[in-house]
Design a protein around this motif. Structure first.
Motif, PDB file in Angstrom:
ATOM      1  N   GLU A 158       0.824  -1.209   0.000  1.00  0.00           N
ATOM      2  CA  GLU A 158       0.000   0.000   0.000  1.00  0.00           C
ATOM      3  C   GLU A 158       0.862   1.264   0.000  1.00  0.00           C
ATOM      4  N   ARG A 159       1.964   1.219   0.720  1.00  0.00           N
ATOM      5  CA  ARG A 159       2.858   2.377   0.740  1.00  0.00           C
ATOM      6  C   ARG A 159       3.530   2.569  -0.615  1.00  0.00           C
ATOM      7  N   GLY A 160       3.921   1.481  -1.249  1.00  0.00           N
ATOM      8  CA  GLY A 160       4.478   1.572  -2.597  1.00  0.00           C
ATOM      9  C   GLY A 160       3.485   2.188  -3.564  1.00  0.00           C
ATOM     10  N   TRP A 161       2.222   1.803  -3.448  1.00  0.00           N
ATOM     11  CA  TRP A 161       1.174   2.352  -4.308  1.00  0.00           C
ATOM     12  C   TRP A 161       0.969   3.841  -4.032  1.00  0.00           C
ATOM     13  N   ALA A 162       1.033   4.230  -2.767  1.00  0.00           N
ATOM     14  CA  ALA A 162       0.884   5.648  -2.423  1.00  0.00           C
ATOM     15  C   ALA A 162       2.002   6.481  -3.053  1.00  0.00           C
ATOM     16  N   VAL A 163       3.218   5.951  -3.056  1.00  0.00           N
ATOM     17  CA  VAL A 163       4.335   6.662  -3.691  1.00  0.00           C
ATOM     18  C   VAL A 163       4.098   6.759  -5.198  1.00  0.00           C
ATOM     19  N   PHE A 164       3.620   5.676  -5.808  1.00  0.00           N
ATOM     20  CA  PHE A 164       3.331   5.681  -7.243  1.00  0.00           C
ATOM     21  C   PHE A 164       2.295   6.750  -7.585  1.00  0.00           C
ATOM     22  N   GLU A 165       1.243   6.838  -6.787  1.00  0.00           N
ATOM     23  CA  GLU A 165       0.216   7.853  -7.030  1.00  0.00           C
ATOM     24  C   GLU A 165       0.787   9.262  -6.871  1.00  0.00           C
TER      25      GLU A 165
END
Length: 197
Positions: A158-165
């Motif tokens: 989820e944190r990786g996805w937040a960085v991607f966004e």
């Protein structure tokens, strides 16, 4: 106090004494991934490596979470105001935390994983940015991926996805591609005319 776990370089004086610089660079966020990979190959060090990997990755995430853009600065200085008040050294503090964790049967999270909320007020943070730009560095997301794969804990994914966004929101350019940004503390701020590869 969030007790951020970090690694830094040291200055050596003419007597050979070391003093930490307290500089924490974004590039250092590769280390949690390396430690997580070590978990798979060094069984005797498994708990300690995972403890350190998660603690360091939490610090990397904190730099992202504290920023209004959702991106982390390239370099910060960890403030000595959050140093141990009894005069002990940082390595003593973390050795104590590690020993307590091991005595508990290696249960629970490293101290830094108890982050409750991001700190958006710069005066309340444990660090000061010295290079506030974001240079499209992949190290943190790579470490998050490796932690997700080695722990199964979806918080890292989820944190990786937040960085991607955040990358899409702040660094994507019109024609296609992405650009480094000058200041992670300015939403929609100026971009640099570069896309590191």
């Amino acid at each position: 106090m969030r007790h951020l776990l970090y690694v830094t370089d040291a200055n050596v004086d003419s007597d050979g004494d070391f003093s930490p610089s307290h500089t924490f660079e974004h590039l250092t966020c590769f280390l949690p991934g390396v430690l997580a990979l070590g978990v798979a190959t060094l069984p005797d060090m498994r708990p300690t490596h995972m403890w350190a990997a998660q603690g360091l990755a939490q610090t990397c995430w904190t730099l992202y979470a504290d920023s209004p853009t959702g991106l982390a600065p390239d370099e910060v200085i960890i403030s000595t105001r959050s140093a141990p008040s009894d005069g002990s050294q940082w390595d003593d503090l973390w050795a104590t935390h590690l020993a307590q964790w091991e005595q508990s049967g290696s249960r629970g999270d490293p101290p830094g994983l108890r982050l409750a909320e991001p700190v958006l007020d710069a005066n309340q943070r444990e660090y000061q940015p010295t290079k506030p730009g974001y240079l499209l560095r992949p190290e943190t997301v790579e470490s998050f991926y490796l932690l997700w794969r080695t722990t199964g804990n979806v918080v890292w994914r989820e944190r990786g996805w937040a960085v991607f966004e955040a990358l899409l929101n702040e660094t994507q350019v019109e024609d296609s591609g992405f650009a480094s940004i000058r200041d992670v503390y300015r939403v929609g701020g100026p971009k640099l005319d570069e896309m590191p590869r």
